[in-house]
Design an enzyme around this catalytic site. Structure first.
Site, PDB file in Angstrom:
ATOM      1  N   VAL A 261      17.071 -28.263  25.016  1.00 38.18           N
ATOM      2  CA  VAL A 261      15.854 -28.967  24.612  1.00 38.18           C
ATOM      3  C   VAL A 261      15.693 -28.687  23.126  1.00 38.18           C
ATOM      4  O   VAL A 261      15.638 -27.527  22.705  1.00 38.18           O
ATOM      5  CB  VAL A 261      14.624 -28.500  25.402  1.00 38.18           C
ATOM      6  CG1 VAL A 261      13.394 -29.270  24.957  1.00 38.18           C
ATOM      7  CG2 VAL A 261      14.852 -28.681  26.901  1.00 38.18           C
ATOM      8  N   ASN A 457      39.812 -28.784  14.288  1.00 39.38           N
ATOM      9  CA  ASN A 457      41.202 -29.206  14.438  1.00 39.38           C
ATOM     10  C   ASN A 457      41.755 -29.845  13.163  1.00 39.38           C
ATOM     11  O   ASN A 457      41.608 -29.284  12.086  1.00 39.38           O
ATOM     12  CB  ASN A 457      41.331 -30.126  15.649  1.00 39.38           C
ATOM     13  CG  ASN A 457      40.878 -29.446  16.926  1.00 39.38           C
ATOM     14  OD1 ASN A 457      41.096 -28.256  17.096  1.00 39.38           O
ATOM     15  ND2 ASN A 457      40.234 -30.172  17.812  1.00 39.38           N
ATOM     16  N   GLY A 508      20.039 -22.847  17.887  1.00 41.37           N
ATOM     17  CA  GLY A 508      18.727 -22.242  17.677  1.00 41.37           C
ATOM     18  C   GLY A 508      18.681 -21.328  16.460  1.00 41.37           C
ATOM     19  O   GLY A 508      19.698 -21.053  15.817  1.00 41.37           O
TER      20      GLY A 508
END
Length: 582
Positions: A261, A457, A508
């Site tokens: 969220v 990559n 976060g």
């Protein structure tokens, strides 16, 4: 002889030295060294250090660390974890070998300022490695074929299951059950060549070297690459997508649908204001989750629980946000609503929400349905209805990331038609790799508003410029995202600013490897303010999906002609108002 005043002779010597330094050969790459280091989770990854020859002296200029492409496996079987760890170790050791042996020889003597040539050499090197791998596999297959085919074991076909009856159905009554169309099997994962991370790491390291030698920040060097060496008058800061809670497949509760969220501060706020707001939200969530559940509750508890549900508990995830156990979809959203109310923030005005649904992780292939809650399964069409209901109830959600797996293209069309004028539909894991997108020259499958791109990559700086140009030309939005296993290298932020992406998704505001990137955002914003080159972000605009218009955009982008005009816009404030009226 007249005496020379003190200091005058030394000044002439410095002037002469400066004159000779200007005539000296420009710096060139001397060697590039690869090294196995640890990322933020203590797992192996690749570091690349660049040495240059400057006025006949060899000097270390900079180093970068690139994250691996591997996802973090939580609750996986031990044998799968061991296999992935072995694959990761081999990928990093192969990359170290490529960098320190062949790549350094290929790039020796090149000017680090010539990014196009460096990337061309890297691409050619990688193409040769891909061809070598194809030849190796072809040889293995021919050897297996020459050994003779192995006859498959004979197996009896399974007996058909007995017909099911509806509850309360009378004996003898014909069953009119709806037969669902079988789901498309999962597409095989795009192959990742072992060691390919060497290409992306070296390309980034050379770009950083060029910036340091030119005494400019990396983001400005990337912006010059993006704009054909013309310095843009202003640069905008990417909008923050910060994860605040996680309720995904690996969380302890029943809810699987919300892997992340995400909070998105209003575009009118500065990055500093946005970070401060997010820190307060994160702090409040932690406080609420630490509170004991009161003995008597009304319909809802303080932490969004319904009466009789287990209390919400939390732990810090590798994504830098709290993993919480929730049993219904409303819980994490009610939790954030309560936090915003406590902080006198208005959802839909001061900030918006996004949900990373991670649709590919939800599919139960035995049942052919998405397991949104433990024991609750929905087919792809029902998932579209679920998202429409969710956005109707919570109009402050302005982005759904990977709402479905990529194979359900028909339902991607449906969800874009149903919600495209109110909410960004974003393809992350559901999208193809950058290399494949550039090869195809199209970003229209699956149908979406935009893509999450990642620097992993074999992705070079030239590739990032090309893919963001393609995204811009087709009026999609670009989101530069971090990988699940991040390092403390903050170059990703410079890439986001220089490329001019709309959003940056860093996880976060916890864990050092993620916080260091937020700190870099704050530093860049301060520099742009001081230099009076900070641009301003526009409000969120959603386009009504129109198939003919999209085809026209694709054709215009492919032909690299004039930029087509924007589609019909809708602003999120209008969506909130319309929802409130209805």
């Amino acid at each position: 002889m007249r005496a020379v005043p003190a200091g005058l002779g030394s000044g002439k010597r410095f002037a002469k030295a400066n004159c000779f330094s200007k005539l000296a050969k420009p710096p060139t790459i001397y060697k590039i060294v690869g090294k196995n280091v640890l990322d933020g989770l203590g797992l192996p990854t690749l570091q690349v250090e660049v040495f240059c020859t400057i006025q006949n002296f060899t000097k270390s200029i900079c180093s970068v660390v690139i994250p691996t492409h591997f996802e973090v496996c939580e609750n996986a079987l031990p044998e799968l974890v061991e296999a992935e760890e072995a694959e990761r170790r081999l990928a990093v050791s192969t990359a170290v070998q490529w960098v320190s042996e062949t790549v350094t020889e290929e790039l020796r003597g090149l000017a680090p300022t010539d990014q196009a040539e460096v990337d061309r050499v890297l691409r050619a090197f990688f193409a040769n490695k891909v061809q070598e791998e194809k030849e190796r596999k072809a040889l293995e297959k021919s050897q297996e074929d020459s050994a003779g085919p192995v006859p498959p074991p004979q197996m009896l076909p399974p007996s058909p299951p007995p017909p099911t009856k509806k509850r309360g159905q009378k004996p003898g009554k014909k069953d009119s059950l709806y037969i669902e169309k079988p789901i498309m099997p999962a597409e095989p994962a795009e192959p990742v060549l072992c060691g390919s991370m060497a290409i992306g790491a070296v390309s980034l390291a050379v770009a950083k070297t060029s910036a340091i030698l030119g005494s400019i920040p990396l983001y400005l060097n990337i912006a010059l690459l993006k704009h054909n060496q013309e310095q843009p008058a202003t640069l905008t800061m990417p909008l923050l997508m910060a994860s605040v809670v996680s309720c995904g497949k690996s969380s302890p509760g029943k809810l699987n649908l919300m892997k992340e969220v995400i909070c998105i501060p209003h575009p009118g706020l500065t990055t500093k204001q946005g970070v401060e707001m997010l820190l307060e939200i994160q702090k409040q969530i932690s406080k609420i989750l630490e509170m004991p559940t009161p003995p008597k509750e009304n319909k809802k508890g303080l932490n969004g629980n319904k009466r009789g549900q287990q209390p919400v508990t939390s732990k810090m995830s590798h994504l830098g946000c709290l993993t919480i156990n929730c049993d219904v979809m409303e819980q994490p959203l009610l939790l954030i609503q309560g936090v915003c109310a406590n902080l006198e923030l208005e959802l839909g005005t001061n900030l918006h929400l996004a949900i990373n649904c991670a649709g590919h992780e939800l599919m139960d292939y035995n049942k052919g349905k998405y397991e949104v809650l433990t024991g609750t399964h929905k087919n792809a069409t029902e998932m579209v209805d679920l998202y429409v209901e969710l956005i109707n109830k919570y109009p402050s959600i302005i982005a759904l990331i990977d709402p479905l797996r990529k194979e359900d293209s028909e339902q991607w069309d449906s969800i874009c038609n149903a919600l495209g004028s109110r909410c960004y539909i974003i393809a992350g894991t559901a999208s193809k790799s950058i290399s494949k997108l550039l090869e195809d020259g199209s970003i229209s499958i699956p149908r979406s508003h935009g893509l999450i791109i990642k620097h992993t990559n074999q992705t070079t700086m030239s590739d990032l410029v090309e893919i963001t140009n393609l995204i811009d030309r087709t009026k999609h939005i670009a989101i530069l995202g971090s990988t699940e296993g991040e390092s403390s290298d903050d170059s990703l932020v410079d890439l986001a600013v220089g490329l001019g992406v709309r959003f940056i998704k860093l996880g976060g505001l916890s864990r050092g490897e993620r916080v260091t990137k937020y700190n870099r955002l704050l530093t860049i914003e301060e520099e742009l303010v001081q230099n009076e080159t900070l641009g301003f972000n526009e409000e969120h605009i959603f386009s009504h999906f129109n198939e003919d218009a999209e085809k026209a955009l694709e054709a215009a982008a492919t032909a690299a002609g004039e930029l087509p005009g924007p589609l019909e816009p809708t602003f999120p404030t209008e969506v909130v108002e319309e929802s409130a009226k209805s």
